[in-house]
Design an enzyme around this catalytic site. Structure first.
Site, PDB file in Angstrom:
ATOM      1  N   HIS A  23       1.857   4.101   5.741  1.00  0.00           N
ATOM      2  CA  HIS A  23       1.764   3.947   7.342  1.00  0.00           C
ATOM      3  C   HIS A  23       0.372   4.485   7.554  1.00  0.00           C
ATOM      4  CE1 HIS A  23       2.515   3.974  11.555  1.00  0.00           C
ATOM      5  NE2 HIS A  23       3.326   3.215  11.248  1.00  0.00           N
ATOM      6  N   ASP A  63       9.853  -0.781   8.346  1.00  0.00           N
ATOM      7  CA  ASP A  63      10.404  -2.294   8.027  1.00  0.00           C
ATOM      8  C   ASP A  63      11.088  -1.974   6.658  1.00  0.00           C
ATOM      9  OD1 ASP A  63       7.331  -2.830   8.849  1.00  0.00           O
ATOM     10  OD2 ASP A  63       8.999  -3.903   9.675  1.00  0.00           O
TER      11      ASP A  63
HETATM   12  C1  SDX Z   1       4.236  -1.551  10.583  1.00  0.00           C
HETATM   13  O1  SDX Z   1       0.743   1.056  12.845  1.00  0.00           O
HETATM   14  C2  SDX Z   1       1.879   0.997  13.368  1.00  0.00           C
HETATM   15  O2  SDX Z   1       2.557   1.837  14.031  1.00  0.00           O
HETATM   16  C3  SDX Z   1       2.591  -0.257  12.673  1.00  0.00           C
HETATM   17  C4  SDX Z   1       4.183  -0.125  12.952  1.00  0.00           C
HETATM   18  C5  SDX Z   1       4.599  -0.710  14.271  1.00  0.00           C
HETATM   19  O3  SDX Z   1       5.582  -0.044  14.726  1.00  0.00           O
HETATM   20  O4  SDX Z   1       3.885  -1.207  14.958  1.00  0.00           O
HETATM   21  O5  SDX Z   1       4.727   1.246  12.439  1.00  0.00           O
HETATM   22  C6  SDX Z   1       4.991  -1.166  12.178  1.00  0.00           C
HETATM   23  O6  SDX Z   1       3.214  -2.321  10.638  1.00  0.00           O
HETATM   24  C7  SDX Z   1       4.722  -0.708   9.579  1.00  0.00           C
HETATM   25  C8  SDX Z   1       3.662  -1.012   8.250  1.00  0.00           C
HETATM   26  C9  SDX Z   1       4.475  -2.160   7.684  1.00  0.00           C
HETATM   27  N1  SDX Z   1       3.462  -2.552   6.486  1.00  0.00           N
HETATM   28  C10 SDX Z   1       3.832  -2.484   5.218  1.00  0.00           C
HETATM   29  O7  SDX Z   1       4.925  -1.875   4.890  1.00  0.00           O
HETATM   30  C11 SDX Z   1       2.984  -3.120   4.068  1.00  0.00           C
HETATM   31  C12 SDX Z   1       2.803  -2.046   2.890  1.00  0.00           C
HETATM   32  N2  SDX Z   1       2.209  -1.038   3.320  1.00  0.00           N
HETATM   33  C13 SDX Z   1       0.651  -0.891   3.400  1.00  0.00           C
HETATM   34  O8  SDX Z   1      -0.068  -1.857   2.906  1.00  0.00           O
HETATM   35  C14 SDX Z   1      -0.170   0.281   3.853  1.00  0.00           C
HETATM   36  O9  SDX Z   1       0.603   1.490   3.669  1.00  0.00           O
HETATM   37  C15 SDX Z   1      -0.315   0.064   5.441  1.00  0.00           C
HETATM   38  C16 SDX Z   1      -0.998  -1.309   5.755  1.00  0.00           C
HETATM   39  C17 SDX Z   1       0.898   0.014   6.385  1.00  0.00           C
HETATM   40  C18 SDX Z   1      -1.278   1.465   5.909  1.00  0.00           C
HETATM   41  O10 SDX Z   1      -2.344   0.970   5.281  1.00  0.00           O
HETATM   42  P1  SDX Z   1      -3.662   2.087   5.448  1.00  0.00           P
HETATM   43  O11 SDX Z   1      -3.567   3.326   6.385  1.00  0.00           O
HETATM   44  O12 SDX Z   1      -4.946   1.358   5.551  1.00  0.00           O
HETATM   45  O13 SDX Z   1      -3.808   3.057   4.009  1.00  0.00           O
HETATM   46  P2  SDX Z   1      -4.540   2.345   2.813  1.00  0.00           P
HETATM   47  O14 SDX Z   1      -4.396   0.710   2.656  1.00  0.00           O
HETATM   48  O15 SDX Z   1      -5.813   2.750   2.891  1.00  0.00           O
HETATM   49  O16 SDX Z   1      -3.719   3.013   1.598  1.00  0.00           O
HETATM   50  C19 SDX Z   1      -4.075   4.470   1.035  1.00  0.00           C
HETATM   51  C20 SDX Z   1      -3.812   4.358  -0.405  1.00  0.00           C
HETATM   52  C21 SDX Z   1      -4.337   3.444  -1.098  1.00  0.00           C
HETATM   53  O17 SDX Z   1      -4.463   3.991  -2.539  1.00  0.00           O
HETATM   54  P3  SDX Z   1      -6.047   4.540  -2.776  1.00  0.00           P
HETATM   55  O18 SDX Z   1      -7.100   3.463  -2.619  1.00  0.00           O
HETATM   56  O19 SDX Z   1      -6.183   5.731  -2.125  1.00  0.00           O
HETATM   57  O20 SDX Z   1      -5.882   4.786  -4.407  1.00  0.00           O
HETATM   58  O21 SDX Z   1      -2.338   4.126  -0.527  1.00  0.00           O
HETATM   59  C22 SDX Z   1      -2.226   3.117  -1.090  1.00  0.00           C
HETATM   60  C23 SDX Z   1      -3.351   2.308  -1.220  1.00  0.00           C
HETATM   61  O22 SDX Z   1      -3.626   1.326  -2.374  1.00  0.00           O
HETATM   62  N3  SDX Z   1      -0.986   2.446  -0.405  1.00  0.00           N
HETATM   63  C24 SDX Z   1      -0.056   1.931  -1.385  1.00  0.00           C
HETATM   64  C25 SDX Z   1       0.907   1.330  -0.140  1.00  0.00           C
HETATM   65  N4  SDX Z   1       0.380   1.532   0.870  1.00  0.00           N
HETATM   66  C26 SDX Z   1      -0.782   2.316   0.746  1.00  0.00           C
HETATM   67  N5  SDX Z   1       0.287   1.657  -2.655  1.00  0.00           N
HETATM   68  C27 SDX Z   1       1.270   1.020  -2.998  1.00  0.00           C
HETATM   69  N6  SDX Z   1       2.192   0.608  -1.993  1.00  0.00           N
HETATM   70  C28 SDX Z   1       1.965   0.544  -0.919  1.00  0.00           C
HETATM   71  N7  SDX Z   1       2.749   0.062   0.098  1.00  0.00           N
END
Ligand code: SDX
Length: 427
Positions: free
Chosen positions: A306, A362
């Site tokens: 998140h 989620d």
């Molecule tokens: C919602 O914003 C809100 O408040 C949203 C929400 C709401 O109520 O409105 O809370 C609802 O959207 C919840 C989130 C739902 N999405 C997911 O579950 C999709 C999977 N999660 C991700 O794609 C990700 O965690 C995000 C999009 C939610 C957040 O991404 P960020 O903050 O941009 O973080 P990032 O992509 O830069 O990740 C940081 C690191 C990365 O690795 P490095 O480059 O540092 O090596 O964490 C890794 C990412 O690759 N990473 C994951 C991961 N999420 C982040 N690795 C594996 N699986 C994951 N799910």
């Protein structure tokens, strides 16, 4: 007030005011930076940028805290209702009983949609994704109801807000009935909001439908947990579109579009598809965890991570508890077992621990929706039903801010310098 921030650019020191929110959040106010220095800030994804001051929702991502108008969601999911929490975020305070009774009555009274709009459902293929249908019909409401924008009166805004909250659940249920070729079930004045939704979804002229109080309670909790989440992607969309004084219905339709993304509200559908894939593969969830850690693989664990929560999403904790209670009654869902196995392994894995990746809202919500009989493709629609009061509240707060301007970010251009036109014969 904290001290001013000092920024030294090309030998000049610029003093920038700072501000501290009621929960200690701190900001440097850069509203005068470009005028004073000619510099803008750059922050793709707005990881470090606040778009507004807001009094609706407080999140502490490090401690896993979520409060609506100061009230913790743990208390609201235990003691309140979706209608009451909707009024809380919309009006800024818990409603008195007569106000709540009137709001609940008007919600039911306004739950019908125009017959022409209902008939338009048959212009969609039966297998159209329900988020496409919801977004289209919400936009379509603008063709049937008076234009409401930032210049409208309190009464006009209140009517449109109630319209949207009331009709979103009906459009959702009607889109499901259309997809399975069953007749529409109309809302009943004798049922509450969640009871009406479940009845419109699952009742039929042949079988009727016996409302299960546990399912109603679970749905109320889910809707409450989704009501608002400060400046998430779809709420920011609501503010940006609304800032142009576009119609309220069109701003909501744009927010529905943003919510559909699998990185945002679409994740609940992705979680269930992921759990089903793991189940069907017969593999250990650990194999999928390794895949998610492999940078050469685009696979991510849906439902984990998140932008703000660097701790367990408090909503996931509430939903997980509700899952156990609801699923005690129904057949053991193998997907819940897989989800709990996956969570246990992820929370012990250094890759996820270092990146502070925890289950988000989620991760478990889909399991609960499935237990209610709601099809996977409808999960994000349920998210939109819950988020509707929050989107409208964010929009209301934005239009009532006297300093608000049309949202129009700057950029840093890095394209060609001045280039002359080359006639086609010379290219
Ligand atoms: C919602 O914003 C809100 O408040 C949203 C929400 C709401 O109520 O409105 O809370 C609802 O959207 C919840 C989130 C739902 N999405 C997911 O579950 C999709 C999977 N999660 C991700 O794609 C990700 O965690 C995000 C999009 C939610 C957040 O991404 P960020 O903050 O941009 O973080 P990032 O992509 O830069 O990740 C940081 C690191 C990365 O690795 P490095 O480059 O540092 O090596 O964490 C890794 C990412 O690759 N990473 C994951 C991961 N999420 C982040 N690795 C594996 N699986 C994951 N799910």
């Amino acid at each position: 007030m904290a001290d001013n921030a000092k920024l030294i650019i090309e030998g000049t020191t610029y003093e920038l005011p700072t501000l501290i929110g009621t929960e200690g959040e701190k900001a440097v106010d850069i509203r005068k930076l470009r005028g004073a220095s000619g510099y803008v800030t750059l922050d793709s994804g707005y990881m470090n940028t606040g778009s507004c001051e807001s009094a609706i929702t407080f999140i502490n991502g490090e401690e896993g805290i979520l409060r609506y108008r100061g009230i913790p969601i743990e208390q609201l999911t235990e003691k309140s209702s979706f209608a009451e929490v909707s009024k809380l975020v919309l009006d800024g305070e818990l409603p008195k009983s007569d106000v709540l009774d009137e709001f609940s009555r008007v919600l039911t009274e306004n739950a019908m949609i125009p017959e022409e709009l209902k008939n338009s459902l048959y212009n969609f293929p039966a297998d159209a994704h329900p988020m496409s249908v919801l977004g289209s019909l919400i936009f379509g409401l603008a063709g049937f109801y008076p234009h409401v924008d930032a210049t409208s009166s309190e009464d006009e805004i209140r009517t449109a807000a109630t319209n949207l909250i009331a009709k979103t659940s009906t459009i959702a249920a009607f889109s499901y009935k259309r997809s399975i070729g069953e007749p529409f079930v109309y809302p009943s004045k004798d049922l509450g909001y969640s009871e009406n939704f479940l009845n419109m979804m699952f009742s039929s002229p042949v079988n009727g439908y016996e409302i299960d109080s546990d399912m109603v309670e679970a749905l109320e909790k889910l809707l409450i947990l989704h009501v608002d989440h400060e400046q998430n992607c779809s709420a920011s969309t609501m503010r940006l579109v609304g800032s142009s004084h576009a119609n309220l219905y069109s701003a909501v339709a744009a927010s529905i579009a943003a919510l559909w993304g699998p990185l945002h509200g679409g994740a609940n559908q992705s979680v269930m598809e992921m759990l089903a894939t793991i189940h069907q593969s017969g593999k250990d969830p650990a194999d999928f965890i390794e895949m998610a850690k492999d940078k050469s693989n685009s696979f991510r664990l849906a439902g984990f991570g998140h932008r703000v929560y660097k701790n367990y999403d408090p909503r996931a904790r509430v939903i997980k508890g509700t899952c156990r209670k609801v699923l005690e009654k129904s057949a053991k869902d193998p997907l819940l077992q897989i989800a709990m196995q996956l969570e246990e392994q992820v929370l012990q894995d250094d890759y996820f621990i270092q990146r502070k990746l925890y289950p988000n809202v989620d991760f478990y919500s889909g399991i609960l929706y499935k237990a209610m009989g709601i099809p996977t493709e409808m999960f994000t629609v349920l998210f939109a039903i819950g988020r509707m009061p929050g989107w409208i509240s964010q929009w209301k707060e934005m239009i009532s801010d006297p300093t608000n301007k049309i949202g129009r970010p700057r950029q840093i251009y890095n394209g060609n310098n001045k280039t002359d036109y080359t006639p086609v014969e010379n290219r």
